[in-house]
Structure formats: structure tokens, C-alpha cells
Design a protein around this motif. Structure first.
Motif, PDB file in Angstrom:
ATOM      1  N   THR A  27       0.815  -1.214   0.000  1.00 56.09           N
ATOM      2  CA  THR A  27       0.000   0.000   0.000  1.00 56.09           C
ATOM      3  C   THR A  27       0.849   1.264   0.000  1.00 56.09           C
ATOM      4  O   THR A  27       1.047   1.876  -1.039  1.00 56.09           O
ATOM      5  CB  THR A  27      -0.966  -0.008   1.204  1.00 56.09           C
ATOM      6  OG1 THR A  27      -0.218  -0.252   2.411  1.00 56.09           O
ATOM      7  CG2 THR A  27      -2.027  -1.085   1.042  1.00 56.09           C
ATOM      8  N   GLY A  28       1.420   1.648   1.124  1.00 57.48           N
ATOM      9  CA  GLY A  28       2.014   2.977   1.252  1.00 57.48           C
ATOM     10  C   GLY A  28       3.462   3.064   0.847  1.00 57.48           C
ATOM     11  O   GLY A  28       3.813   3.156  -0.329  1.00 57.48           O
ATOM     12  N   GLN A  29       4.340   3.027   1.823  1.00 52.90           N
ATOM     13  CA  GLN A  29       5.746   3.286   1.584  1.00 52.90           C
ATOM     14  C   GLN A  29       6.386   2.253   0.658  1.00 52.90           C
ATOM     15  O   GLN A  29       7.183   2.593  -0.227  1.00 52.90           O
ATOM     16  CB  GLN A  29       6.487   3.301   2.922  1.00 52.90           C
ATOM     17  CG  GLN A  29       7.855   3.924   2.881  1.00 52.90           C
ATOM     18  CD  GLN A  29       8.377   4.148   4.286  1.00 52.90           C
ATOM     19  OE1 GLN A  29       8.522   3.196   5.051  1.00 52.90           O
ATOM     20  NE2 GLN A  29       8.653   5.390   4.636  1.00 52.90           N
ATOM     21  N   THR A  30       6.030   0.998   0.824  1.00 47.76           N
ATOM     22  CA  THR A  30       6.610  -0.033  -0.036  1.00 47.76           C
ATOM     23  C   THR A  30       6.128   0.112  -1.467  1.00 47.76           C
ATOM     24  O   THR A  30       6.872  -0.175  -2.421  1.00 47.76           O
ATOM     25  CB  THR A  30       6.279  -1.434   0.505  1.00 47.76           C
ATOM     26  OG1 THR A  30       6.689  -1.507   1.874  1.00 47.76           O
ATOM     27  CG2 THR A  30       7.009  -2.508  -0.277  1.00 47.76           C
ATOM     28  N   LEU A  31       4.895   0.558  -1.655  1.00 49.92           N
ATOM     29  CA  LEU A  31       4.420   0.842  -3.011  1.00 49.92           C
ATOM     30  C   LEU A  31       5.320   1.879  -3.673  1.00 49.92           C
ATOM     31  O   LEU A  31       5.711   1.740  -4.844  1.00 49.92           O
ATOM     32  CB  LEU A  31       2.978   1.351  -2.957  1.00 49.92           C
ATOM     33  CG  LEU A  31       2.382   1.853  -4.278  1.00 49.92           C
ATOM     34  CD1 LEU A  31       2.303   0.724  -5.294  1.00 49.92           C
ATOM     35  CD2 LEU A  31       0.992   2.466  -4.034  1.00 49.92           C
ATOM     36  N   MET A  32       5.676   2.923  -2.932  1.00 52.46           N
ATOM     37  CA  MET A  32       6.562   3.952  -3.479  1.00 52.46           C
ATOM     38  C   MET A  32       7.932   3.371  -3.840  1.00 52.46           C
ATOM     39  O   MET A  32       8.526   3.729  -4.863  1.00 52.46           O
ATOM     40  CB  MET A  32       6.739   5.090  -2.464  1.00 52.46           C
ATOM     41  CG  MET A  32       5.493   5.923  -2.224  1.00 52.46           C
ATOM     42  SD  MET A  32       4.964   6.850  -3.696  1.00 52.46           S
ATOM     43  CE  MET A  32       3.591   5.843  -4.252  1.00 52.46           C
ATOM     44  N   LYS A  33       8.431   2.464  -3.008  1.00 46.65           N
ATOM     45  CA  LYS A  33       9.736   1.863  -3.302  1.00 46.65           C
ATOM     46  C   LYS A  33       9.697   1.057  -4.591  1.00 46.65           C
ATOM     47  O   LYS A  33      10.656   1.062  -5.373  1.00 46.65           O
ATOM     48  CB  LYS A  33      10.176   0.974  -2.137  1.00 46.65           C
ATOM     49  CG  LYS A  33      10.658   1.759  -0.933  1.00 46.65           C
ATOM     50  CD  LYS A  33      11.120   0.868   0.195  1.00 46.65           C
ATOM     51  CE  LYS A  33      11.601   1.736   1.358  1.00 46.65           C
ATOM     52  NZ  LYS A  33      11.970   0.945   2.530  1.00 46.65           N
ATOM     53  N   THR A  34       8.606   0.320  -4.814  1.00 45.12           N
ATOM     54  CA  THR A  34       8.535  -0.503  -6.019  1.00 45.12           C
ATOM     55  C   THR A  34       8.266   0.329  -7.267  1.00 45.12           C
ATOM     56  O   THR A  34       8.332  -0.196  -8.382  1.00 45.12           O
ATOM     57  CB  THR A  34       7.447  -1.590  -5.882  1.00 45.12           C
ATOM     58  OG1 THR A  34       6.161  -0.987  -5.718  1.00 45.12           O
ATOM     59  CG2 THR A  34       7.737  -2.498  -4.707  1.00 45.12           C
ATOM     60  N   ILE A  35       7.948   1.604  -7.088  1.00 37.39           N
ATOM     61  CA  ILE A  35       7.835   2.530  -8.217  1.00 37.39           C
ATOM     62  C   ILE A  35       9.166   3.247  -8.455  1.00 37.39           C
ATOM     63  O   ILE A  35       9.633   3.366  -9.591  1.00 37.39           O
ATOM     64  CB  ILE A  35       6.713   3.559  -7.967  1.00 37.39           C
ATOM     65  CG1 ILE A  35       5.340   2.867  -7.970  1.00 37.39           C
ATOM     66  CG2 ILE A  35       6.734   4.674  -9.014  1.00 37.39           C
ATOM     67  CD1 ILE A  35       4.195   3.759  -7.521  1.00 37.39           C
ATOM     68  N   LEU A  36       9.798   3.723  -7.380  1.00 37.94           N
ATOM     69  CA  LEU A  36      11.014   4.521  -7.517  1.00 37.94           C
ATOM     70  C   LEU A  36      12.260   3.687  -7.799  1.00 37.94           C
ATOM     71  O   LEU A  36      13.098   4.070  -8.626  1.00 37.94           O
ATOM     72  CB  LEU A  36      11.230   5.340  -6.244  1.00 37.94           C
ATOM     73  CG  LEU A  36      10.206   6.443  -5.960  1.00 37.94           C
ATOM     74  CD1 LEU A  36      10.439   7.028  -4.581  1.00 37.94           C
ATOM     75  CD2 LEU A  36      10.284   7.530  -7.025  1.00 37.94           C
TER      76      LEU A  36
END
Length: 447
Positions: free
Chosen positions: A253-262
Motif C-alpha cells: 500500500t504505502g511506503q513499499t508501493l513507493m519503493k517498487t515505483i522509484l
């Protein structure tokens, strides 16, 4: 399970009748937001924003004849109208009372569907405080053995199906994060696991009891938490024996979602990483549970695994071999479900010159998780009707720590995950796959 043995296109059963959604943790923030959102969509009060199955499209055909239908119009998925909810919780509050307590959705959004939510009455839960130390409810099953508790859950399922005329079911764990467990002897084989259940082995967690009850009942199981539940050889064996799909773990959902995008972007541009510091503040029941160090250890393992698999430091040692990765979660009651994730990312570029990226993701945890629940329920039901069983790697798109077959690496790159998911759908519907990443990404999941 071989690809040639699976149903294709005209042979896939059209979903008929009611689809039961069985939720351990039905009184929590994620579950109540999920149910309320589905009902709001059914009544035309909201759109299913965030749901790939309901809003996403899929590209079909050759370059000169592209078509992009909605996924729900392309694949024979169950409709949200078909869903009937039931579940278990350690607190007696009905769906409306629990949603008010969670404070995710505003009262003006709950009142129009209050009549529906009040019909959702939790069944007594399987609970052991050794596994979730910061919660203590009294709406709990009693039994002389773990096998007795398993049979009680199976009886709950049977009664629910009979009372509501349910055609088929999916179970999705929306409960709390349990304390950290490593796979041990009772988890390594089905015989050892069943013996451990019979003998009340302390290494068998409540989430495993729910999963055992689901699989023995022929019901797909989805693990929405980082718990060691179906991600063990014993459960994988049982899922194969019963020909039932399993998927997990830990909703992305949150922070890990951002990691898998960045992170895929950094790797694509061959930019180096010196360190990635992540911290969260969260005030809901999940935050309270994670305030216990043993439950946090389970979550930490899930969140830390992402970067290593995306960046592949063994292939790019000069860029990623020695980066520092730190994750913290802090319980902060005033924030409630409105989680805030801060990331400080130290990168380097040409000639080693340092740069920084700062991310402050002020997200709503359950708002991001609810549409994942809908998609996973519908896709797990589809997998069952197609004849897929065991680990559903094609659903990795939805998880922080995707389950994968032994000997294979988990895929964490969000964009490759999405390609695998859509290619799987294309295959079953007899359409040409998009081959940017090759057919192997599909065949590895099914062979």
C-alpha cells in the motif's frame, strides 16, 4: 500444474451465484473500509477508484489493431454485486460500529449504507495473545485443541454458506500482524504440520488455523499480512492436494508501493544508491499492534526485502552492493489511519556525485488497501474456476513479499508484476501476449 491442463476462454466457467468473502479481522480498518466501499459502489454512491479489476484496461491485439477493453469486460470475473461478507473478530462490534471506531470513513459516507454494515456481525475469532500482544478481545472461540478450533472455523464456513445460499468462497486475511516466526520443523511437511495442530504446538499461529480451515474446505486463501501463514511447505502442499489457490503476502500500500515505483526507475537509469531511510507514523489498530517489537519484526522483514530483489546488487556491485536500508514504524495515535511515510534516499550519479530524493507520502492506509482486497478476491475466484492452484505468482503485483516457487526469486518491480498479471489474463482469454519481458514470465508461474 501445467499450462496445458488449465481452462482457456470458452471453457472458463461463468461466475454464477453468490461469492462468499470470508474475512479474519472483519472488524478492522481495512475490512470495514473494503466492505463499505463495495456497498457504496453497488448503490452508485462511489466509484471503485484504485481497483484494477473495475477500472483498469488491458491492451489487446497487434500493433495496427489495438483494443483496450476494461479488465472486468474482458475476463469473466464475479461482479461486486455477487459478494456476500462474513468473518471473525475478537471484538463484537458490527460492521457499522467497527467502521465508526476505525475512523477511516466519515460518518456522512457511512450513514447511507448503515443498514448494510449493521448486518455484518462477526463470528467469534481464533485468537492467541502470544501472537498479537497489544490486543485483547473477549469475542474468542474456545476449544481443547487447535484441531477443535479448526473444525469450529470450518463449521462457521459451512453454516454461512448454507444460510446465504453461497455458491463458492474466498478467504482473505485482514487481521493483525502476528509476531515474527521462522519456518521450523512443524511447518516443513504436511504430516508434521497436521500432527502439530493435533498436539497444540505453540508454533502454530491463529492465522494458520484459518488457512488450514479454508484449504481443507476447498477455499482459496489470501494472506494480507506479513505473517508466516501459507508461505510454508506444509500449506503449499495442502493447497496443491486440495487444488486451491493461495496468494500473499502483506498488502502493498504505502511506503513499499513507493519503493517498487522509484527503485526500478533508479535501476533503469543506472543511478547508484548509498542509503534509503524510511520511517512511518501510524495511529490505527495496526500501528498499535506494530508497537510490539515482535510484530514489528514480522513487518520489517517484509518491507526490507523489496530493494535487494529490485536492484540486484550481485549484478551491479558498484551501484548497489553497500547501500544502507533502514525501516522504522512509530505508533502515533493522533494520526489514526492517515499514515505518513517519510523516505530519505541518498543516491549518486556521474563520477560518484551525491544527490538526494525526499518523499513524504501522506496516505490513508485502508483507503489504499481496500481496492486490493476487491481485486484479490475476484482474481482468486477466477483462478479457482480456471483450475489454478498452489502459489499464484501472477498476483505478486498486490504484495510486499510475493510468494514464489522454491528456486525462483520473487518479483518486486511493480511494472514487471503488472505485465505478468495482464499476460496471464491474456493467455487464458486466448489473446496475444505482450512480450516485452518474454513468455517465460508467464510459464514460470504455471509450469
Amino acid at each position: 500444474m501445467l499450462a496445458k491442463d488449465l481452462k482457456r476462454k470458452e471453457d472458463i466457467e461463468t461466475p454464477r451465484g453468490k461469492l462468499g468473502v470470508l474475512i479474519p479481522g472483519i472488524g478492522g480498518a481495512v475490512a470495514t473500509t473494503f466492505m463499505a466501499g463495495v456497498e457504496a459502489v453497488r448503490r452508485g454512491l462511489a466509484e471503485p477508484i484504485g481497483s484494477l479489476t473495475q477500472m483498469g484496461t488491458i491492451r489487446l491485439g497487434k500493433r495496427d489493431e489495438y483494443r483496450t477493453p476494461r479488465i472486468k469486460d474482458f475476463v469473466p470475473l464475479a461482479s461486486p454485486d455477487d459478494l456476500v461478507f462474513a468473518g471473525w473478530d475478537i471484538y463484537e462490534a458490527n460492521g457499522y460500529e467497527a467502521a465508526l471506531f476505525a475512523k477511516v470513513l466519515r460518518r456522512e459516507h457511512l450513514e447511507p449504507i448503515r443498514d448494510f454494515l449493521e448486518t455484518v456481525q462477526p463470528m467469534k475469532a481464533v485468537f492467541d495473545r502470544r501472537f498479537v500482544k497489544n490486543l485483547d478481545g473477549n469475542h474468542v472461540k474456545s476449544g481443547s485443541s487447535l484441531r477443535d478450533l479448526t473444525e469450529a472455523v470450518k463449521e462457521d464456513i459451512a453454516q454461512f454458506k448454507q444460510a446465504h445460499g453461497i455458491d463458492r468462497c474466498v478467504m482473505i486475511w485482514c487481521g493483525s500482524t502476528e509476531v515474527y516466526l521462522k519456518p521450523e520443523e512443524p511447518h516443513q511437511s504436511l504430516d508434521a504440520f497436521l500432527k502439530a495442530v493435533q498436539n497444540n504446538d505453540p508454533r502454530i499461529s491463529p492465522s494458520m488455523i484459518y488457512a488450514l480451515a479454508a484449504l481443507e474446505s476447498g477455499i482459496p486463501y489470501i494472506n494480507g499480512a506479513p505473517n508466516l501463514t501459507v508461505d510454508i511447505p506444509a500449506m503449499v502442499t495442502l493447497a496443491k492436494e486440495k487444488k486451491v489457490p493461495i496468494a500473499g503476502k502483506d498488502f502493498k500500500t504505502g511506503q513499499t508501493l513507493m519503493k517498487t515505483i522509484l527503485a526500478p526507475g533508479l535501476k533503469a537509469r543506472m543511478l547508484g544508491l548509498e542509503g534509503w531511510y524510511s520511517t512511518n507514523i501510524l495511529g490505527n489498530r495496526d500501528g498499535l499492534v506494530l508497537d510490539d517489537k515482535d510484530s514489528f519484526k514480522t513487518k520489517e522483514e517484509s518491507k526490507l526485502s523489496v530493494l535487494e530483489y529490485i536492484l540486484q546488487p550481485q549484478l551491479y556491485p558498484s551501484l548497489y552492493k553497500n547501500y544502507y536500508h533502514k525501516v522504522t514504524i512509530n505508533y502515533y495515535p493522533p494520526r489514526g489511519d492517515n499514515k505518513e511515510g517519510w523516505d530519505c534516499i541518498d543516491i549518486f550519479g556521474w563520477m560518484g556525485y551525491p544527490m538526494q530524493i525526499k518523499v513524504d507520502f501522506q496516505c490513508r492506509d485502508s483507503i489504499l488497501a481496500a481496492p486490493l482486497c476487491l481485486d484479490l478476491v475476484l482474481f482468486a475466484d477466477l483462478a479457482q474456476r480456471i483450475g489454478m492452484y498452489g502459489i499464484q505468482e501472477w498476483l505478486s503485483f498486490y504484495f510486499k513479499s510475493p510468494m514464489h516457487r522454491e528456486g525462483l526469486y520473487p518479483e518486486h518491480d511493480l511494472f514487471i508484476q503488472l505485465m505478468k498479471l495482464k499476460n496471464t489474463l491474456r493467455y487464458f482469454m486466448g489473446e496475444e501476449q505482450i512480450t516485452h519481458f518474454g513468455l517465460d514470465y508467464y510459464m514460470n508461474d504455471l509450469s
